[in-house]
Each structure stands twice: as structure tokens, then as C-alpha cells.
Scaffold this motif. Sequence first.
Motif, mmCIF file in Angstrom:
data_model
loop_
_atom_site.group_PDB
_atom_site.id
_atom_site.type_symbol
_atom_site.label_atom_id
_atom_site.label_comp_id
_atom_site.label_asym_id
_atom_site.label_seq_id
_atom_site.Cartn_x
_atom_site.Cartn_y
_atom_site.Cartn_z
ATOM 1 N N TRP A 48 -8.168 -3.873 28.818
ATOM 2 C CA TRP A 48 -8.861 -3.675 27.539
ATOM 3 C C TRP A 48 -8.683 -2.250 27.026
ATOM 4 O O TRP A 48 -8.477 -2.032 25.823
ATOM 5 N N LEU A 49 -8.755 -1.269 27.907
ATOM 6 C CA LEU A 49 -8.576 0.128 27.491
ATOM 7 C C LEU A 49 -7.163 0.371 26.973
ATOM 8 O O LEU A 49 -6.965 1.099 25.994
ATOM 9 N N SER A 50 -6.191 -0.243 27.630
ATOM 10 C CA SER A 50 -4.811 -0.127 27.168
ATOM 11 C C SER A 50 -4.658 -0.710 25.770
ATOM 12 O O SER A 50 -4.005 -0.122 24.897
ATOM 13 N N PHE A 51 -5.269 -1.863 25.564
ATOM 14 C CA PHE A 51 -5.231 -2.484 24.242
ATOM 15 C C PHE A 51 -5.887 -1.585 23.187
ATOM 16 O O PHE A 51 -5.360 -1.410 22.087
ATOM 17 N N ILE A 52 -7.043 -1.001 23.516
ATOM 18 C CA ILE A 52 -7.738 -0.127 22.570
ATOM 19 C C ILE A 52 -6.853 1.048 22.174
ATOM 20 O O ILE A 52 -6.792 1.440 21.004
ATOM 21 N N GLY A 53 -6.138 1.611 23.142
ATOM 22 C CA GLY A 53 -5.214 2.704 22.832
ATOM 23 C C GLY A 53 -4.144 2.278 21.849
ATOM 24 O O GLY A 53 -3.842 2.992 20.873
#
Length: 280
Positions: free
Chosen positions: A259-264
Motif C-alpha cells: 500500500w505504501l508503494s502504491f501511495i508513492g
Amino acid sequence: MIITVANHKGGVAKTSTVLAIAEIVTYLQKENPEILPEEYRQKPVLVIDIDPQANATEALGIDPAEVKISVQQFLEMPENTVELADVRYGILKTKFDNIYLIPSSISIEPYVHRLAGEMDGAMRLSVVTKHLADRFSLVLIDTPPNLGLFTQNALVAADGVLVPISLSKHAIMGIQNLVSIITSARRFRTSHLPALLGYLIVGLDKRYNLHQSLEVVVRQSFGSDVFDTVIPTQAKVAENISKRRSVLYGLTLQQKEDWLSFIGELFDRAKKVTFAEKAV
């Protein structure tokens, strides 16, 4: 930035995507703000639930049956948005820090037919968000599983559109209809907005050859518009939503990193949209 999460199909994680974005942004605001672009570091996040199913409303701890002022009232009187926002039940503070909500309920469903009879029927929400955008770092709009006037309102109001795609045999069927409506929405704006932020593949299960094959098909069909990050199958997210818990509760470290990768990636794409808009 106003982001609409849309897909004409149900069960493609629209609501969980909206909630995950909201919760990750507000978590980072508190714990690691330097990760966020500067414009997202302080102001709260607003979720607008324009889906009569009201799943986002319920997941954020609000009982749809007890909603006193819903998104319908904002659509009925968009010119009075500021006044509505400032009354006690206008914009609701949710159980999650720094996340606010314009709620929905099943009672708004018949209103879509009244909207159809209005000349500005597809533009009401854009007026609402114009009045509210400066109050929030991010506005996220959750939409129903169809391409009707509620979804059209959400598209016209958006700066960017995010499309979750599940890996079923019908994953890409009808997507072109959504793209056509996004293009049509630009006719209501004086710019190139809304922009397509991209397609997010959700529900990947690498144990199934079909899923891996369909991921290839999606990437071949939509090219660079597909996010590099893929969100694997996460039954825990659905459980968390049903129990009104944080969507991130109980996820593994790898799942949270996805999810954090996607947010980036999402913020990188949003930045390009902002720069392009300023250059027009």
C-alpha cells in the motif's frame, strides 16, 4: 487534489482503496510527514461517499441510518456548501484522526432520478468540492458500481481518476465506457481535467495461473497507465471494513509496504497532473 475512485463493476475494492489512501496519508501526517509531498502534510483528508450503499460511511464509523445531512443535501444546494459544511452534522469527524466525511445512505438512491432532470445534473458535486478544496489536503470520492449520474458527478468534480481493476475474466470489459465518460467529463471543465491517474490491479493471487495471465493482459491493454504496484488478495482488508476497523489493521509488513508503494506512485502521478494543469 480531488481524486475519484471509480469502476462500473462492484467488488473491485473501490471503497477499500479510498479508505487505505485516507488512512495512510493521515498516518504519515502524524508519524512520518516528510514522506508526503508538502501540500499533504497538515490539512485533513475528506472522504465524500456518493454511493447509496454507503460502505465508506459505515466503515468510517458512521451509521448510515442515523445520517442527518448526507451528500444529497450538498447536491441539492451546492451553492450553500459552506453553510452546510459549518453546521453540526454537515461534515462529520470520523473515528479516524484527521479524516472527515460527507456521508451517504440508501435514502439518496432515488435522488439520482431527480438529478437527471436538472440541466446541471452532472456538475453539482464539482461546485461542492470547489468550495471545500482549500480546507483539505486531499478529497477522495467513493462511487457506486455503475456509470450513472452519481459517478458522473464524481468524475466531473475530480482532478484525477483512479480505477481499481480486479483480476477476473471480465476485468477489462466495459473499462472503455468509463474512459469515454472521463473524456466526456472534461467538456464540463475549462481544462484537461479530470486526468486518468491510472489503473490499480487489486486482488492478485499468484497461486492462480489465471490471475498471472490476466495481469499480463491488463498491462498489455493499458500500458503505462497501469500502476507498477499490485495489491494482492487481502481478505483481512474486507474483514476490517466489515468490522469498522482501520483497513490496515492486522496486515503483514509486506501488505502494508504494498500500500505504501502504491501511495508513492499515486502522488508521483498526481504531481504530474498538477504540473500539467499549471502549464495550461
